[in-house]
Write a protein that holds these residues in place. Structure first.
Motif, PDB file in Angstrom:
ATOM      1  N   GLY A 126       0.654  -1.153   0.059  1.00  0.00           N
ATOM      2  CA  GLY A 126       0.071  -0.038  -0.038  1.00  0.00           C
ATOM      3  C   GLY A 126       0.699   1.442  -0.073  1.00  0.00           C
ATOM      4  O   GLY A 126       0.185   2.485   0.065  1.00  0.00           O
ATOM      5  N   ALA A 127       1.998   1.074  -0.331  1.00  0.00           N
ATOM      6  CA  ALA A 127       2.794   2.435  -0.028  1.00  0.00           C
ATOM      7  C   ALA A 127       3.811   2.428  -0.968  1.00  0.00           C
ATOM      8  O   ALA A 127       4.360   1.214  -1.924  1.00  0.00           O
ATOM      9  CB  ALA A 127       3.891   2.437   1.316  1.00  0.00           C
ATOM     10  N   PRO A 128       4.480   3.693  -1.793  1.00  0.00           N
ATOM     11  CA  PRO A 128       5.127   3.667  -2.869  1.00  0.00           C
ATOM     12  C   PRO A 128       6.574   3.235  -2.594  1.00  0.00           C
ATOM     13  O   PRO A 128       7.169   3.679  -1.531  1.00  0.00           O
ATOM     14  CB  PRO A 128       4.959   5.037  -3.350  1.00  0.00           C
ATOM     15  N   ALA A 129       7.112   2.594  -3.272  1.00  0.00           N
ATOM     16  CA  ALA A 129       8.621   1.977  -3.009  1.00  0.00           C
ATOM     17  C   ALA A 129       9.555   3.111  -3.726  1.00  0.00           C
ATOM     18  O   ALA A 129       9.297   3.855  -4.508  1.00  0.00           O
ATOM     19  CB  ALA A 129       8.902   0.440  -3.740  1.00  0.00           C
ATOM     20  N   GLN A 130      10.749   3.287  -2.943  1.00  0.00           N
ATOM     21  CA  GLN A 130      11.568   4.216  -3.425  1.00  0.00           C
ATOM     22  C   GLN A 130      12.283   3.491  -4.689  1.00  0.00           C
ATOM     23  O   GLN A 130      12.618   4.336  -5.627  1.00  0.00           O
ATOM     24  CB  GLN A 130      12.650   4.407  -2.276  1.00  0.00           C
ATOM     25  N   GLU A 131      12.734   2.324  -4.911  1.00  0.00           N
ATOM     26  CA  GLU A 131      13.090   1.663  -5.937  1.00  0.00           C
ATOM     27  C   GLU A 131      12.638   0.376  -6.262  1.00  0.00           C
ATOM     28  O   GLU A 131      12.087  -0.331  -5.437  1.00  0.00           O
ATOM     29  CB  GLU A 131      14.702   1.508  -5.749  1.00  0.00           C
ATOM     30  N   HIS A 132      12.746   0.102  -7.497  1.00  0.00           N
ATOM     31  CA  HIS A 132      12.184  -1.398  -7.959  1.00  0.00           C
ATOM     32  C   HIS A 132      12.911  -1.845  -9.175  1.00  0.00           C
ATOM     33  O   HIS A 132      13.127  -1.040 -10.156  1.00  0.00           O
ATOM     34  CB  HIS A 132      10.708  -1.407  -7.794  1.00  0.00           C
ATOM     35  N   VAL A 133      13.182  -3.250  -9.204  1.00  0.00           N
ATOM     36  CA  VAL A 133      13.868  -3.758 -10.305  1.00  0.00           C
ATOM     37  C   VAL A 133      13.409  -4.988 -10.501  1.00  0.00           C
ATOM     38  O   VAL A 133      13.690  -6.045  -9.807  1.00  0.00           O
ATOM     39  CB  VAL A 133      15.282  -3.612 -10.506  1.00  0.00           C
ATOM     40  N   PRO A 134      12.505  -5.687 -11.493  1.00  0.00           N
ATOM     41  CA  PRO A 134      12.479  -6.963 -12.002  1.00  0.00           C
ATOM     42  C   PRO A 134      13.408  -7.315 -12.972  1.00  0.00           C
ATOM     43  O   PRO A 134      13.878  -6.742 -13.822  1.00  0.00           O
ATOM     44  CB  PRO A 134      11.033  -6.800 -12.574  1.00  0.00           C
ATOM     45  N   PHE A 152      12.955  -4.534  -4.363  1.00  0.00           N
ATOM     46  CA  PHE A 152      12.440  -3.226  -3.847  1.00  0.00           C
ATOM     47  C   PHE A 152      13.102  -2.778  -2.809  1.00  0.00           C
ATOM     48  O   PHE A 152      13.782  -3.084  -1.960  1.00  0.00           O
ATOM     49  CB  PHE A 152      11.177  -3.163  -3.284  1.00  0.00           C
ATOM     50  N   VAL A 153      13.188  -1.228  -2.835  1.00  0.00           N
ATOM     51  CA  VAL A 153      13.670  -0.517  -1.796  1.00  0.00           C
ATOM     52  C   VAL A 153      12.486   0.346  -0.997  1.00  0.00           C
ATOM     53  O   VAL A 153      11.766   1.041  -1.768  1.00  0.00           O
ATOM     54  CB  VAL A 153      14.898   0.541  -1.947  1.00  0.00           C
ATOM     55  N   ILE A 154      12.256   0.045   0.337  1.00  0.00           N
ATOM     56  CA  ILE A 154      11.004   0.362   0.917  1.00  0.00           C
ATOM     57  C   ILE A 154      11.488   1.030   2.139  1.00  0.00           C
ATOM     58  O   ILE A 154      12.565   0.868   2.724  1.00  0.00           O
ATOM     59  CB  ILE A 154      10.093  -0.544   1.003  1.00  0.00           C
ATOM     60  N   ASP A 155      10.525   2.065   2.561  1.00  0.00           N
ATOM     61  CA  ASP A 155      10.890   2.528   3.990  1.00  0.00           C
ATOM     62  C   ASP A 155      10.649   1.619   5.014  1.00  0.00           C
ATOM     63  O   ASP A 155      10.163   0.775   5.207  1.00  0.00           O
ATOM     64  CB  ASP A 155       9.985   3.999   4.090  1.00  0.00           C
ATOM     65  N   GLU A 156      11.130   1.935   6.311  1.00  0.00           N
ATOM     66  CA  GLU A 156      11.265   1.030   7.541  1.00  0.00           C
ATOM     67  C   GLU A 156       9.978   0.905   7.882  1.00  0.00           C
ATOM     68  O   GLU A 156       9.778  -0.026   8.350  1.00  0.00           O
ATOM     69  CB  GLU A 156      12.165   1.899   8.560  1.00  0.00           C
ATOM     70  N   ILE A 157       9.169   1.914   8.114  1.00  0.00           N
ATOM     71  CA  ILE A 157       7.565   1.734   8.314  1.00  0.00           C
ATOM     72  C   ILE A 157       7.088   0.524   7.449  1.00  0.00           C
ATOM     73  O   ILE A 157       6.270  -0.544   8.175  1.00  0.00           O
ATOM     74  CB  ILE A 157       7.087   2.640   8.597  1.00  0.00           C
ATOM     75  N   THR A 158       7.303   0.681   6.289  1.00  0.00           N
ATOM     76  CA  THR A 158       6.585  -0.086   5.347  1.00  0.00           C
ATOM     77  C   THR A 158       7.034  -1.581   5.413  1.00  0.00           C
ATOM     78  O   THR A 158       6.152  -2.580   5.611  1.00  0.00           O
ATOM     79  CB  THR A 158       6.721   0.235   4.015  1.00  0.00           C
TER      80      THR A 158
END
Length: 237
Positions: A126-134, A152-158
């Motif tokens: 439900g939150a936007p990721a900072q980075e993603h690569v398939p 993915f790179v995501i924030d700590e809370i997510t």
């Protein structure tokens, strides 16, 4: 005991035996759904162990063509589409441009902005990721590029929310703690089945985390692809 009483006891015993005999099929029939249910559950668990993990319906092992289908976009804003290193738009996104014969290909979701193409944000929990690569590769001479990793790179809370959600779905993870010399311990949570893994890593000092879906054996698979590229001299990337 009189003859009549003996006869009554024998009749009663005979009736009880008869009732028990008649009841046995009923008991078996009553237990049959439970046994079938247990068998179905065991079969479902076995299938889940043999099925690659999927990120929001995008299963590891799918082909690049399947990934390009519009229904598999998991990014914001609306209207985002997959852009891969084999597409002419890749250069505008800072990606390498590769030929369609390449042995490995990376992709991102992207959208057309006012000033050209821009990288979209994958939506994770439900939150936007900072980075993603398939990432896709050709395995064992197969002609189709297949998804072997999505990260993915995501924030700590997510990441914390996602850890709980994955534990609810797949069970208690295996905890692996790596030592990061400059910033302390780096907790890594891993879920595995027979063919794939999910790894959630908390990055100390950054308040971020990484989420990686990976096919098992893909490290050797990709190394084999690199060796093919080196031997042939073709562009593999």
């Amino acid at each position: 005991m009189t003859i009549k009483r003996i006869a009554c006891v024998l009749a009663l015993l005979g009736g009880m035996v008869s009732m028990a005999a008649q009841a046995q099929p009923v008991v078996r029939e009553a237990n049959a759904p439970g046994a079938a249910s247990k068998g179905t559950s065991a079969e479902a668990r076995r299938r889940s162990q043999d099925t690659p993990f999927a990120f929001r319906g995008i299963a590891l092992g799918i082909t690049l063509d399947e990934f390009r289908a519009g229904s598999t976009v998991r990014a914001t804003p609306l209207g985002s589409v997959p852009v891969c290193e084999t597409d002419v738009q890749a250069g505008a996104l800072g990606m390498r441009l590769k030929s369609h014969e390449s042995l490995t290909v990376a992709c991102r979701w992207a959208h057309r902005a006012d000033d050209g193409w821009a990288v979209s944000q994958a939506v994770v929990d439900g939150a936007p990721a900072q980075e993603h690569v398939p990432r896709f590769a050709r395995a064992d001479g197969q002609s189709a590029l297949r998804l072997y990793e999505i990260s993915f790179v995501i924030d700590e809370i997510t990441a914390e929310d996602l850890r709980d959600a994955l534990a609810d779905r797949y069970g208690t993870p295996r905890l692996v703690t790596h030592s990061a010399s400059s910033s302390g311990a780096m907790p890594v949570y891993a879920w595995e089945n027979a063919v794939s893994s999910i790894t959630l890593c908390f990055l100390p000092g950054t308040r971020n985390g990484t989420l990686t879906y990976l096919l098992k054996g893909s490290d050797a698979w990709v190394k084999s692809v690199v060796r093919q590229w080196q031997a042939s001299g073709a562009e593999a990337g």
